[in-house]
Write a protein that holds these residues in place. Structure first.
Motif, PDB file in Angstrom:
ATOM      1  N   VAL A  32      11.570  31.765   0.220  1.00 34.78           N
ATOM      2  CA  VAL A  32      12.895  31.145   0.197  1.00 34.78           C
ATOM      3  C   VAL A  32      12.997  30.120   1.328  1.00 34.78           C
ATOM      4  CG1 VAL A  32      15.379  31.561   0.527  1.00 34.78           C
ATOM      5  CG2 VAL A  32      14.043  33.083  -0.948  1.00 34.78           C
ATOM      6  N   ASP A  33      12.607  30.516   2.516  1.00 34.75           N
ATOM      7  CA  ASP A  33      12.649  29.611   3.671  1.00 34.75           C
ATOM      8  C   ASP A  33      11.760  28.385   3.458  1.00 34.75           C
ATOM      9  OD1 ASP A  33      14.501  31.143   5.023  1.00 34.75           O
ATOM     10  OD2 ASP A  33      12.995  32.209   6.222  1.00 34.75           O
ATOM     11  N   PHE A  34      10.620  28.564   2.823  1.00 35.95           N
ATOM     12  CA  PHE A  34       9.728  27.447   2.502  1.00 35.95           C
ATOM     13  C   PHE A  34      10.454  26.410   1.641  1.00 35.95           C
ATOM     14  CE2 PHE A  34       6.969  25.888  -0.990  1.00 35.95           C
ATOM     15  CZ  PHE A  34       6.186  24.989  -0.272  1.00 35.95           C
ATOM     16  N   LEU A  35      11.116  26.868   0.595  1.00 40.06           N
ATOM     17  CA  LEU A  35      11.838  25.940  -0.283  1.00 40.06           C
ATOM     18  C   LEU A  35      13.006  25.279   0.451  1.00 40.06           C
ATOM     19  CD1 LEU A  35      11.908  27.921  -3.661  1.00 40.06           C
ATOM     20  CD2 LEU A  35      10.507  25.928  -3.090  1.00 40.06           C
ATOM     21  N   LYS A  36      13.674  26.041   1.292  1.00 38.66           N
ATOM     22  CA  LYS A  36      14.826  25.502   2.020  1.00 38.66           C
ATOM     23  C   LYS A  36      14.408  24.459   3.046  1.00 38.66           C
ATOM     24  CE  LYS A  36      17.802  28.490   3.562  1.00 38.66           C
ATOM     25  NZ  LYS A  36      18.397  29.713   4.129  1.00 38.66           N
ATOM     26  N   THR A  37      13.446  24.791   3.876  1.00 39.88           N
ATOM     27  CA  THR A  37      13.099  23.910   4.988  1.00 39.88           C
ATOM     28  C   THR A  37      12.201  22.750   4.573  1.00 39.88           C
ATOM     29  OG1 THR A  37      11.232  25.304   5.654  1.00 39.88           O
ATOM     30  CG2 THR A  37      13.346  25.732   6.704  1.00 39.88           C
ATOM     31  N   THR A  38      11.285  22.997   3.674  1.00 42.88           N
ATOM     32  CA  THR A  38      10.336  21.963   3.282  1.00 42.88           C
ATOM     33  C   THR A  38      10.893  21.039   2.195  1.00 42.88           C
ATOM     34  OG1 THR A  38       8.553  23.517   3.774  1.00 42.88           O
ATOM     35  CG2 THR A  38       7.952  21.562   2.528  1.00 42.88           C
TER      36      THR A  38
END
Length: 69
Positions: free
Chosen positions: A44-50
């Motif tokens: 989830v964090d990957f999709l949000k930040t990247t």
């Protein structure tokens, strides 16, 4: 009698995700394939930040993707 099956769960976000981010969900699933060894929240964090995807949309994509495996 005809029934209109309403989409429920994470897939109910897909039309909004495609409209908001301009990519089909298959695009996001392909990106998630590359990080499938990570925990749910890390994906989830990957999709949000990247990629700048909102939390709800990212969570829906990850949940659905993990459930399909």
């Amino acid at each position: 009698m005809a029934t209109d099956a309403k989409v429920k769960g994470p897939a109910s976000y897909f039309p909004s995700i495609e409209k908001t981010y301009g990519q089909p969900v298959a695009h996001w699933f392909k990106l998630l394939d590359a990080v499938q060894d990570r925990k749910h929240i890390e994906q989830v964090d990957f999709l949000k930040t990247t990629h700048g995807i909102g939390h709800g949309h990212a969570n829906a994509l990850v949940a659905y993707h993990k459930a399909q495996r």
